[in-house]
Design an enzyme around this catalytic site. Structure first.
Site, PDB file in Angstrom:
ATOM      1  N   THR A 204     -72.682   4.429 -74.570  1.00 31.32           N
ATOM      2  CA  THR A 204     -73.788   5.336 -74.310  1.00 31.32           C
ATOM      3  C   THR A 204     -73.502   6.712 -74.917  1.00 31.32           C
ATOM      4  O   THR A 204     -72.355   7.092 -75.068  1.00 31.32           O
ATOM      5  CB  THR A 204     -73.968   5.474 -72.777  1.00 31.32           C
ATOM      6  OG1 THR A 204     -74.342   4.196 -72.254  1.00 31.32           O
ATOM      7  CG2 THR A 204     -75.019   6.494 -72.413  1.00 31.32           C
ATOM      8  N   ARG A 232     -83.450  -4.916 -66.960  1.00 31.21           N
ATOM      9  CA  ARG A 232     -82.438  -4.138 -66.238  1.00 31.21           C
ATOM     10  C   ARG A 232     -82.545  -2.665 -66.616  1.00 31.21           C
ATOM     11  O   ARG A 232     -82.712  -2.311 -67.770  1.00 31.21           O
ATOM     12  CB  ARG A 232     -81.044  -4.661 -66.577  1.00 31.21           C
ATOM     13  CG  ARG A 232     -79.897  -3.922 -65.854  1.00 31.21           C
ATOM     14  CD  ARG A 232     -79.260  -2.865 -66.722  1.00 31.21           C
ATOM     15  NE  ARG A 232     -78.113  -2.226 -66.044  1.00 31.21           N
ATOM     16  CZ  ARG A 232     -77.408  -1.224 -66.563  1.00 31.21           C
ATOM     17  NH1 ARG A 232     -77.726  -0.741 -67.754  1.00 31.21           N
ATOM     18  NH2 ARG A 232     -76.402  -0.695 -65.890  1.00 31.21           N
ATOM     19  N   GLY A 255     -70.779   5.169 -68.228  1.00 32.50           N
ATOM     20  CA  GLY A 255     -69.873   4.256 -67.555  1.00 32.50           C
ATOM     21  C   GLY A 255     -70.617   3.143 -66.856  1.00 32.50           C
ATOM     22  O   GLY A 255     -71.663   2.682 -67.324  1.00 32.50           O
ATOM     23  N   GLU A 256     -70.094   2.704 -65.733  1.00 31.85           N
ATOM     24  CA  GLU A 256     -70.712   1.613 -64.983  1.00 31.85           C
ATOM     25  C   GLU A 256     -71.974   2.129 -64.303  1.00 31.85           C
ATOM     26  O   GLU A 256     -71.917   2.821 -63.292  1.00 31.85           O
ATOM     27  CB  GLU A 256     -69.734   1.060 -63.939  1.00 31.85           C
ATOM     28  CG  GLU A 256     -70.303  -0.134 -63.199  1.00 31.85           C
ATOM     29  CD  GLU A 256     -69.465  -0.525 -61.998  1.00 31.85           C
ATOM     30  OE1 GLU A 256     -70.016  -1.194 -61.103  1.00 31.85           O
ATOM     31  OE2 GLU A 256     -68.281  -0.164 -61.944  1.00 31.85           O
TER      32      GLU A 256
END
Length: 333
Positions: A204, A232, A255-256
């Site tokens: 990202t 999603r 990140g997550e």
């Protein structure tokens, strides 16, 4: 005022075995984008224009996971998302499910400036882009051969690839042991990652800036997760999770996504400054340490007085920062 400052990121979490020439390539891209932002800030461009400009440039480079080079869905298509926020009046715009618009961040900017809404998605976002005259291309434009190969590996592993790397269970390093009971590296890896850490995935992108008038802005753009379900939505387009800006600071996360969403990570940094009186570095460090729980991620941030900082709880983060005092840094680890 403390002068202008800017930070960029190309994703949190990097394979320690990423070849040196690929590390250098990332640094060169980030340096180029930093210089682009610096030139704009020196020309007295408002911070919100600067972050859009820089992220649009990052979207155009297939090295990272935004625009061309975006991660592929389980169906092999691209669904991009992005958000932008102007801290001066806490105005924002966001998009998800974009499949033909060349710059998702510029579409998010138009949602903020030219629509009565803050967030548009899928067909509605695409229709609005055409109404506004944004450049559109076929979905194939965004797909690279590297990502086709990555999707194939993800499908073989029956897993999703997050845009960060994590070590093996019970190991302090990120290396793989060979020949452990006949199990493959994939079987030994945490399922949340699902692929051998030696397989590099793009990341990202984001930018935060404060201009000479102390105005803060943030922008984040992504292709999401490799082998993600169609539809999603991650943290990048969610104001307060992946992106946030106020009169005190601007923050972009990576990140997550699911962990960042639960933590409302970007907003937490601003809230800690607003309600606890923390400086931006202290707030970023606290949010990374206390809010991500077991999730992996990172943040870049600037404050309205010209401070610039970053934080991450994984192996590394592609990042760069600069300010009016002459700081100019790019880093990976």
């Amino acid at each position: 005022m403390g002068g202008w400052a800017i930070a960029v990121h190309g994703g949190a979490g990097v394979d320690p075995r990423l070849p040196p020439h690929r590390q250098e390539e990332a640094k060169q891209i980030l340096s180029h984008c930093l210089r682009l932002g610096i030139s704009a800030l020196r020309s007295s461009l408002p911070a919100v224009d600067v972050v859009e400009l820089v992220v649009r440039e990052l979207e155009s480079n297939p090295f990272f996971n935004a625009g061309r080079g975006s991660a592929l869905t389980t169906k092999g298509t691209v669904e991009m998302e992005a958000s932008i926020m102007d801290g001066e009046k806490r105005r924002c715009g966001a998009v998800s499910g974009v499949s033909t618009v060349k710059s998702a961040i510029s579409l998010a900017r138009l949602v903020m400036d030219k629509s009565p809404h803050s967030y548009l998605a899928f067909d509605g976002a695409e229709e609005f882009a055409r109404q506004q005259g944004l450049e559109v291309v076929d979905n194939e434009f965004f797909i690279t051969e590297d990502n086709r190969k990555m999707l194939k590996l993800a499908k073989e592993a029956n897993s999703i690839v997050f845009d960060y790397r994590i070590p093996l269970i019970g190991r302090d390093s990120c290396g793989f042991e060979e020949g452990t009971g006949g199990m493959s590296a994939i079987e030994h890896a945490l399922q949340m990652n699902g692929l051998p850490i030696s397989v590099y995935a793009p990341e990202t992108v984001g930018c935060v800036a404060v201009d000479v008038l102390g105005r803060c802005a943030a922008a984040t753009s992504t292709g999401g997760l490799m082998n993600k379900m169609n539809g999603r939505i991650g943290d990048s387009p969610l104001i307060g999770a992946g992106t946030y800006a106020s009169d005190l600071c601007a923050v972009s996360a990576t990140g997550e996504g699911e962990a960042i969403i639960r933590a409302t990570l970007a907003r937490d940094v601003s809230a800690l400054m607003e309600y606890k009186g923390m400086g931006v570095k202290e707030a970023v460090d606290w949010a990374i340490r206390e809010r991500l729980e077991e999730g992996k991620g990172g943040l870049i941030a600037v404050s309205s007085n010209g401070d610039v900082t970053f934080g991450f709880n994984c192996v590394g983060m592609f990042r760069g920062c600069a300010n009016e005092d002459g700081i100019f840094e790019v880093g990976v680890w």
